[in-house]
Design an enzyme around this catalytic site. Structure first.
Site, mmCIF file in Angstrom:
data_model
loop_
_atom_site.group_PDB
_atom_site.id
_atom_site.type_symbol
_atom_site.label_atom_id
_atom_site.label_comp_id
_atom_site.label_asym_id
_atom_site.label_seq_id
_atom_site.Cartn_x
_atom_site.Cartn_y
_atom_site.Cartn_z
ATOM 1 N N CYS A 1 13.573 -93.620 -68.267
ATOM 2 C CA CYS A 1 14.654 -92.771 -68.774
ATOM 3 C C CYS A 1 15.223 -93.437 -70.023
ATOM 4 C CB CYS A 1 15.713 -92.518 -67.699
ATOM 5 S SG CYS A 1 16.566 -93.996 -67.108
ATOM 6 N N ARG B 1 18.838 -92.679 -63.923
ATOM 7 C CA ARG B 1 17.764 -91.826 -63.379
ATOM 8 C C ARG B 1 16.504 -92.584 -62.994
ATOM 9 N NH1 ARG B 1 17.491 -87.991 -68.405
ATOM 10 N NH2 ARG B 1 18.023 -90.025 -69.290
ATOM 11 N N ASP C 1 20.983 -85.976 -67.524
ATOM 12 C CA ASP C 1 21.402 -87.373 -67.425
ATOM 13 C C ASP C 1 22.792 -87.475 -66.781
ATOM 14 O OD1 ASP C 1 21.988 -90.014 -67.791
ATOM 15 O OD2 ASP C 1 21.132 -90.101 -69.812
HETATM 16 P P1 4NP Z 1 19.882 -93.069 -67.779
HETATM 17 O O1 4NP Z 1 21.384 -92.783 -68.254
HETATM 18 O O2 4NP Z 1 19.020 -92.844 -68.990
HETATM 19 O O3 4NP Z 1 19.621 -92.041 -66.713
HETATM 20 O O4 4NP Z 1 19.862 -94.489 -67.270
HETATM 21 C C1 4NP Z 1 22.035 -93.495 -69.273
HETATM 22 C C2 4NP Z 1 22.571 -94.727 -69.011
HETATM 23 C C3 4NP Z 1 23.253 -95.428 -69.993
HETATM 24 C C4 4NP Z 1 23.400 -94.858 -71.244
HETATM 25 C C5 4NP Z 1 22.856 -93.609 -71.521
HETATM 26 C C6 4NP Z 1 22.174 -92.920 -70.535
HETATM 27 N N1 4NP Z 1 24.132 -95.565 -72.260
HETATM 28 O O5 4NP Z 1 24.408 -94.963 -73.308
HETATM 29 O O6 4NP Z 1 24.437 -96.756 -72.031
#
Ligand code: 4NP
Length: 153
Positions: free
Chosen positions: A8, A14, A125
């Site tokens: 992800c 995710r 997300d």
């Molecule tokens: P993930 O969600 O891609 O599902 O792990 C996110 C986690 C952190 C961030 C963005 C999306 N961030 O900007 O730190």
């Protein structure tokens, strides 16, 4: 051994959720010995901060009785493309970002998780939506369909 890398953006919401849901599902189906499973992100900021699994992902995994271990965010590396058999993305932008980091998908290893289902779509997300329940339901649907696909192929 089938090597699977879930990917992800941040590798804290995710993809670790998918990693542990898939691991548990494979165990439940008596298939755990067949898999090596990990997860990674396309961005490096959580790796730099040595970030662990997001609180929302931990809470939903606990609520659904899915065992998990500590996992620290890491960015996908060029050699992951060679090493893994399946690179399973959560959304379209992950696929674009993976290819910009590892090169074009010449060996057809990159898939979007919900493309294995009868209702192909992105996994939203929960970092932005706050909806970890919806994310969990989508991941269960996708992992189940992915396992069915692997059993057939
Ligand atoms: P993930 O969600 O891609 O599902 O792990 C996110 C986690 C952190 C961030 C963005 C999306 N961030 O900007 O730190």
């Amino acid at each position: 051994m089938i090597k699977v890398l879930f990917v992800c953006l941040g590798n804290i919401c995710r993809s670790p959720m998918a990693q542990f849901v898939f691991k548990q599902m494979a165990e439940d189906r008596g298939l755990s010995g067949y898999f090596e499973i990990d997860s990674a992100g396309t961005e490096s900021y959580n790796e730099i901060h040595h970030a662990g699994i997001h609180y929302g992902t931990r809470e939903i995994l606990k609520e659904k009785n899915v065992p998990f271990e500590e996992h620290y965010s890491r960015r996908i590396r060029t050699n992951d493309y060679e090493y893994y058999d399946y690179i399973i993305a959560m959304d379209d932008s992950n696929i674009e970002d993976i290819q910009s980091l590892t090169g074009l998908d010449t060996e057809h290893k990159i898939y979007r998780l919900l493309d294995f289902t009868s209702h192909p779509r992105n996994i939203k997300d929960p970092w932005y939506t706050g909806n970890f329940e919806e994310c969990y339901e989508d991941i269960v649907e996708g992992c189940s369909a992915f396992l069915d696909f692997l059993k057939k192929s």
